[in-house]
Design a protein around this motif. Structure first.
Motif, PDB file in Angstrom:
ATOM      1  N   LEU A  44      12.393  36.869 -12.156  1.00  5.62           N
ATOM      2  CA  LEU A  44      11.067  36.693 -11.874  1.00  5.62           C
ATOM      3  C   LEU A  44      10.960  35.192 -12.084  1.00  5.62           C
ATOM      4  O   LEU A  44      11.476  34.174 -13.082  1.00  5.62           O
ATOM      5  CB  LEU A  44      10.225  37.205 -13.027  1.00  5.62           C
ATOM      6  CG  LEU A  44      10.219  38.751 -13.199  1.00  5.62           C
ATOM      7  CD1 LEU A  44       9.161  38.924 -14.358  1.00  5.62           C
ATOM      8  CD2 LEU A  44       9.605  39.117 -11.797  1.00  5.62           C
ATOM      9  N   GLU A  91       5.267  35.540 -10.712  1.00  6.60           N
ATOM     10  CA  GLU A  91       5.723  36.672 -10.748  1.00  6.60           C
ATOM     11  C   GLU A  91       5.492  37.732 -11.995  1.00  6.60           C
ATOM     12  O   GLU A  91       5.944  37.355 -13.019  1.00  6.60           O
ATOM     13  CB  GLU A  91       7.075  36.787 -10.067  1.00  6.60           C
ATOM     14  CG  GLU A  91       7.271  35.852  -8.791  1.00  6.60           C
ATOM     15  CD  GLU A  91       8.551  35.741  -8.248  1.00  6.60           C
ATOM     16  OE1 GLU A  91       8.755  36.079  -7.036  1.00  6.60           O
ATOM     17  OE2 GLU A  91       9.566  35.949  -8.805  1.00  6.60           O
ATOM     18  N   LYS A 145       8.996  43.690  -8.756  1.00  4.14           N
ATOM     19  CA  LYS A 145       8.189  42.828  -9.164  1.00  4.14           C
ATOM     20  C   LYS A 145       7.100  42.546  -7.923  1.00  4.14           C
ATOM     21  O   LYS A 145       7.159  42.995  -6.827  1.00  4.14           O
ATOM     22  CB  LYS A 145       8.801  41.545  -9.408  1.00  4.14           C
ATOM     23  CG  LYS A 145       9.400  40.848  -8.105  1.00  4.14           C
ATOM     24  CD  LYS A 145      10.024  39.407  -8.242  1.00  4.14           C
ATOM     25  CE  LYS A 145      10.614  38.961  -7.080  1.00  4.14           C
ATOM     26  NZ  LYS A 145      11.592  37.836  -7.085  1.00  4.14           N
ATOM     27  N   ASN A 161       4.895  39.229  -6.614  1.00  2.28           N
ATOM     28  CA  ASN A 161       4.596  37.792  -6.625  1.00  2.28           C
ATOM     29  C   ASN A 161       3.074  37.832  -6.090  1.00  2.28           C
ATOM     30  O   ASN A 161       2.714  38.135  -5.302  1.00  2.28           O
ATOM     31  CB  ASN A 161       5.583  37.145  -5.550  1.00  2.28           C
ATOM     32  CG  ASN A 161       5.100  35.591  -5.189  1.00  2.28           C
ATOM     33  OD1 ASN A 161       4.195  35.229  -5.006  1.00  2.28           O
ATOM     34  ND2 ASN A 161       6.191  35.081  -5.524  1.00  2.28           N
ATOM     35  N   GLU A 182       2.065  35.547  -3.175  1.00  2.00           N
ATOM     36  CA  GLU A 182       2.292  36.243  -1.955  1.00  2.00           C
ATOM     37  C   GLU A 182       1.241  37.662  -1.781  1.00  2.00           C
ATOM     38  O   GLU A 182       0.594  37.847  -0.593  1.00  2.00           O
ATOM     39  CB  GLU A 182       3.642  36.935  -1.849  1.00  2.00           C
ATOM     40  CG  GLU A 182       4.501  36.049  -1.720  1.00  2.00           C
ATOM     41  CD  GLU A 182       5.895  36.508  -1.876  1.00  2.00           C
ATOM     42  OE1 GLU A 182       6.074  37.887  -1.989  1.00  2.00           O
ATOM     43  OE2 GLU A 182       6.947  35.640  -1.775  1.00  2.00           O
TER      44      GLU A 182
END
Lengths: 119, 119
Positions: free
Chosen positions: A70, A74, B4, B6, B9
């Motif tokens: 990460l 994140e 994960k 982000n 994003e």
């Protein structure tokens, strides 16, 4: 919560890695900041998921079958019952959220087992 | 959570302000991202606290007796039962955490009442 918390300012108050501090609460969850450097200890939370958000640096959450890496911004949630071990090669700042009664080392008693400070 | 998230994003996938999307879960809580622009609606969550973390931009959480102004990396938890109204003069990106069943407009039925998308 009476006042906002600036997470970077709160992190500047922390000394050692793996010494979490509470910056607030969400119902029966604690909002914690922690500096991560080096490797933590393999452990499991059998009663709860475990929320990680990286604020700066780079965090590797080792799982038994893969690593989750990460960067800033994140998020990863370790599912309950999944063994994991965080580590970081550089000082990394993390927001952790978990139920108030959650022990940082989960099912493991370790020299890293601590109660969080209250900021 | 298998992978994960982000947050930047995920936010890039959102169109309109005040259309939250779920990026994951922490036990019975939903992790939501939302773009904020303009003024929301005054409302109250009588059954839960409400977590806000600003990722970019500038968020004002209006309370009846004062404003809480959050920049990037700043957290505020609106206590349960406290009437509030978020607003932003520029596009602002926020991480929200609240119980899965929480309605975005709380006790108010409004044209802004929506179910979050699932990303």
């Amino acid at each position: 919560m009476d006042e906002k918390a600036n997470l970077a300012e709160k992190l500047a108050l922390l000394d050692a890695p793996y010494s979490p501090a509470i910056v607030g609460y969400l119902n029966d969850y604690k909002l914690q900041i922690v500096k991560v450097l080096g490797e933590f200890v393999w452990h499991t939370h059998n009663e709860t998921d475990d929320f990680f958000l990286v604020l700066s640096g780079r965090l590797t959450i080792q799982l038994r079958d893969r690593d989750i890496v990460l960067g800033p911004g994140e998020v990863f949630v370790v599912p309950r019952g999944v063994e994991h071990c965080p580590k970081a090669d550089e000082e990394t700042h993390v927001l952790l959220i978990e139920p108030r009664e959650t022990r940082n080392t989960g099912d493991v008693e370790s020299e890293l087992t601590v109660e969080p400070a209250d900021l």
